[in-house]
Design a protein around this motif. Structure first.
Motif, PDB file in Angstrom:
ATOM      1  N   LYS A  57      35.955  87.490  72.050  1.00  0.00           N
ATOM      2  CA  LYS A  57      36.534  86.623  71.026  1.00  0.00           C
ATOM      3  C   LYS A  57      36.754  87.407  69.731  1.00  0.00           C
ATOM      4  N   LEU A  58      35.822  88.296  69.442  1.00  0.00           N
ATOM      5  CA  LEU A  58      35.921  89.111  68.234  1.00  0.00           C
ATOM      6  C   LEU A  58      37.129  90.045  68.299  1.00  0.00           C
ATOM      7  N   ILE A  59      37.329  90.652  69.434  1.00  0.00           N
ATOM      8  CA  ILE A  59      38.465  91.559  69.629  1.00  0.00           C
ATOM      9  C   ILE A  59      39.776  90.792  69.453  1.00  0.00           C
ATOM     10  N   GLU A  60      39.835  89.589  70.003  1.00  0.00           N
ATOM     11  CA  GLU A  60      41.045  88.773  69.883  1.00  0.00           C
ATOM     12  C   GLU A  60      41.301  88.385  68.429  1.00  0.00           C
ATOM     13  N   ARG A  61      40.248  88.043  67.707  1.00  0.00           N
ATOM     14  CA  ARG A  61      40.402  87.667  66.295  1.00  0.00           C
ATOM     15  C   ARG A  61      40.932  88.834  65.474  1.00  0.00           C
ATOM     16  N   TRP A  62      40.439  90.031  65.750  1.00  0.00           N
ATOM     17  CA  TRP A  62      40.913  91.205  65.026  1.00  0.00           C
ATOM     18  C   TRP A  62      42.366  91.520  65.368  1.00  0.00           C
ATOM     19  N   SER A  63      42.728  91.352  66.604  1.00  0.00           N
ATOM     20  CA  SER A  63      44.110  91.600  67.013  1.00  0.00           C
ATOM     21  C   SER A  63      45.061  90.683  66.251  1.00  0.00           C
ATOM     22  N   THR A  64      44.651  89.433  66.089  1.00  0.00           N
ATOM     23  CA  THR A  64      45.470  88.471  65.342  1.00  0.00           C
ATOM     24  C   THR A  64      45.478  88.789  63.851  1.00  0.00           C
ATOM     25  N   PHE A  65      44.312  89.122  63.308  1.00  0.00           N
ATOM     26  CA  PHE A  65      44.187  89.404  61.879  1.00  0.00           C
ATOM     27  C   PHE A  65      45.055  90.583  61.450  1.00  0.00           C
ATOM     28  N   LEU A  66      45.118  91.627  62.258  1.00  0.00           N
ATOM     29  CA  LEU A  66      45.870  92.826  61.893  1.00  0.00           C
ATOM     30  C   LEU A  66      47.374  92.598  61.839  1.00  0.00           C
ATOM     31  N   LYS A  67      47.814  91.431  62.282  1.00  0.00           N
ATOM     32  CA  LYS A  67      49.234  91.075  62.202  1.00  0.00           C
ATOM     33  C   LYS A  67      49.496  90.071  61.092  1.00  0.00           C
ATOM     34  N   SER A  68      48.446  89.735  60.345  1.00  0.00           N
ATOM     35  CA  SER A  68      48.543  88.662  59.353  1.00  0.00           C
ATOM     36  C   SER A  68      48.973  89.157  57.974  1.00  0.00           C
ATOM     37  N   HIS A  69      49.372  88.195  57.123  1.00  0.00           N
ATOM     38  CA  HIS A  69      49.747  88.506  55.742  1.00  0.00           C
ATOM     39  C   HIS A  69      48.548  89.000  54.947  1.00  0.00           C
ATOM     40  N   ASP A  70      47.369  88.396  55.179  1.00  0.00           N
ATOM     41  CA  ASP A  70      46.178  88.802  54.436  1.00  0.00           C
ATOM     42  C   ASP A  70      45.856  90.271  54.663  1.00  0.00           C
ATOM     43  N   PHE A  71      46.034  90.742  55.894  1.00  0.00           N
ATOM     44  CA  PHE A  71      45.788  92.161  56.148  1.00  0.00           C
ATOM     45  C   PHE A  71      46.868  93.015  55.504  1.00  0.00           C
ATOM     46  N   ASN A  72      48.110  92.649  55.677  1.00  0.00           N
ATOM     47  CA  ASN A  72      49.211  93.445  55.126  1.00  0.00           C
ATOM     48  C   ASN A  72      49.150  93.542  53.614  1.00  0.00           C
ATOM     49  N   SER A  73      48.578  92.526  52.959  1.00  0.00           N
ATOM     50  CA  SER A  73      48.508  92.530  51.500  1.00  0.00           C
ATOM     51  C   SER A  73      47.567  93.611  50.975  1.00  0.00           C
ATOM     52  N   LEU A  74      46.694  94.132  51.841  1.00  0.00           N
ATOM     53  CA  LEU A  74      45.795  95.207  51.409  1.00  0.00           C
ATOM     54  C   LEU A  74      46.551  96.510  51.189  1.00  0.00           C
ATOM     55  N   GLY A  75      47.685  96.679  51.871  1.00  0.00           N
ATOM     56  CA  GLY A  75      48.515  97.850  51.653  1.00  0.00           C
ATOM     57  C   GLY A  75      48.009  99.137  52.284  1.00  0.00           C
ATOM     58  N   THR A  76      47.092  99.039  53.230  1.00  0.00           N
ATOM     59  CA  THR A  76      46.566 100.270  53.843  1.00  0.00           C
ATOM     60  C   THR A  76      47.641 101.025  54.614  1.00  0.00           C
ATOM     61  N   GLN A  77      48.681 100.321  55.044  1.00  0.00           N
ATOM     62  CA  GLN A  77      49.740 100.982  55.808  1.00  0.00           C
ATOM     63  C   GLN A  77      50.552 101.953  54.950  1.00  0.00           C
ATOM     64  N   PHE A  78      50.412 101.824  53.611  1.00  0.00           N
ATOM     65  CA  PHE A  78      51.159 102.708  52.722  1.00  0.00           C
ATOM     66  C   PHE A  78      50.350 103.924  52.266  1.00  0.00           C
ATOM     67  N   ILE A  79      49.083 103.975  52.683  1.00  0.00           N
ATOM     68  CA  ILE A  79      48.242 105.103  52.301  1.00  0.00           C
ATOM     69  C   ILE A  79      48.552 106.280  53.210  1.00  0.00           C
ATOM     70  N   THR A  80      48.905 107.387  52.617  1.00  0.00           N
ATOM     71  CA  THR A  80      49.345 108.545  53.397  1.00  0.00           C
ATOM     72  C   THR A  80      48.178 109.237  54.078  1.00  0.00           C
ATOM     73  N   HIS A  81      48.486 109.858  55.214  1.00  0.00           N
ATOM     74  CA  HIS A  81      47.480 110.618  55.954  1.00  0.00           C
ATOM     75  C   HIS A  81      47.372 112.006  55.359  1.00  0.00           C
ATOM     76  N   GLN A  82      46.158 112.522  55.338  1.00  0.00           N
ATOM     77  CA  GLN A  82      45.928 113.842  54.772  1.00  0.00           C
ATOM     78  C   GLN A  82      45.689 114.861  55.881  1.00  0.00           C
ATOM     79  N   ASN A  83      45.905 116.122  55.571  1.00  0.00           N
ATOM     80  CA  ASN A  83      45.713 117.174  56.560  1.00  0.00           C
ATOM     81  C   ASN A  83      44.248 117.402  56.903  1.00  0.00           C
ATOM     82  N   ASP A  84      43.382 117.215  55.923  1.00  0.00           N
ATOM     83  CA  ASP A  84      41.963 117.455  56.150  1.00  0.00           C
ATOM     84  C   ASP A  84      41.325 116.208  56.752  1.00  0.00           C
TER      85      ASP A  84
END
Length: 306
Positions: A57-84
């Protein structure tokens, strides 16, 4: 005879999603969890599981949450990856801020995002109830910037405790409480083994989702040197905690950046595989074979002891 088993779930941003896979395998193998201590992402998942111990149930809740507006509002998808990739979450964040935020802005504000964004995201996952209402005893681990000490939150609102424990320094502002300035638990207790032990665990399973490998530095500058110093400190602190655990599970997330939540399924699978590889060892350690034989013999013969 079973022991009192404590689960210490470490922090690591998106890499902490591997905790879901760990819980799934422990549950499938009927490994009893008597208490949970969580740092940062470990506190989020630990709180959710403590309230409702159902890994699928926890895995399913996270799968749904990661597609939600509340998650997207955190903006983590815009944080660039570093080489190190070896850098600690905090060091990687410092690098990100240096590259993407105007220095004058950083100097004038305690964080990039308002706490409300994180609180709203946590609210989608964790209900507003007291920590004492969990089905499994739970503690959220935080760090006090004024004293440099670990602070445990084991009473009051579980949602607030998890929000504080997950407040990445610089990304989310610290929380003022009396004379304390509380922030992400990973600053002082990346994997909260000692906290789990203090809660009464006689056997601690530590789940570490940090990165331990450090590539060679080539033509280092001031920033990379300071970042590497923070990485070394983080690794040493984690190793000291892990050494105090009875069982160490370390999912293979070594090439992952802390903001890569899009690798959700991969991280869950990493947790599953790491736990399956340790399950025999876990079972051997949590069951006292001598006492089990004594108990079985007593039941069969009606005698109190051998």
């Amino acid at each position: 005879m079973t022991r009192r088993i404590g689960l210490a779930l470490g922090g690591g941003g998106a890499r902490g999603l591997a905790h879901l896979g760990v819980l799934k395998v422990l549950e499938e193998n009927r490994i009893p969890i008597n208490l949970i201590a969580g740092t940062s992402m470990g506190s989020v998942i630990g709180a959710m599981y403590a309230l409702d111990p159902d890994a699928d149930k926890l895995i399913e809740r996270w799968s749904t949450f990661l597609k939600s507006h509340d998650f997207n509002s955190l903006g983590t998808q815009f944080i660039t990856h570093q080489n190190d990739q070896s850098s600690s979450l905090l060091a990687q964040f410092i690098n990100t801020v240096t590259q993407s935020v105007v220095l004058s802005l950083s100097a004038a504000r305690p964080a990039i995002l308002k706490t409300k964004r994180l609180a709203d995201a946590i609210a989608s996952l964790v209900p507003e109830v007291g920590i004492h209402n969990t089905k499994i005893p739970f503690t959220a681990v935080t760090s006090d910037l004024n004293t440099g000490r670990t602070v445990v939150l084991d009473s009051g609102s579980i949602r607030e405790a998890v929000t504080i424990s997950s407040s990445i320094p610089g990304f989310i502002a610290p929380h003022a409480r009396n004379s304390q300035l509380l922030t992400d638990g990973g600053v002082t207790a990346a994997v909260p083994v000692e906290v789990a032990r203090a809660m009464g665990a006689s056997l601690v399973i530590a789940v570490n989702v940090s990165i331990n490998d450090m590539p060679l530095l080539h033509e280092p500058n001031i920033l990379t040197i300071l970042t590497r110093i923070d990485t070394i400190r983080g690794i040493q602190q984690t190793e000291q905690q892990i050494a105090k655990a009875d069982i160490h599970i370390h999912p293979d997330v070594s090439n992952a950046y802390w903001s890569e939540f899009n690798r959700f399924e991969e991280f869950v699978q990493a947790g599953i595989e790491a736990t399956r590889s340790e399950i025999t060892n876990i079972k051997e350690k949590i069951y006292d074979k001598k006492n089990f034989i004594q108990t079985l013999f007593s039941k069969l013969t009606g005698k109190n002891s051998l």
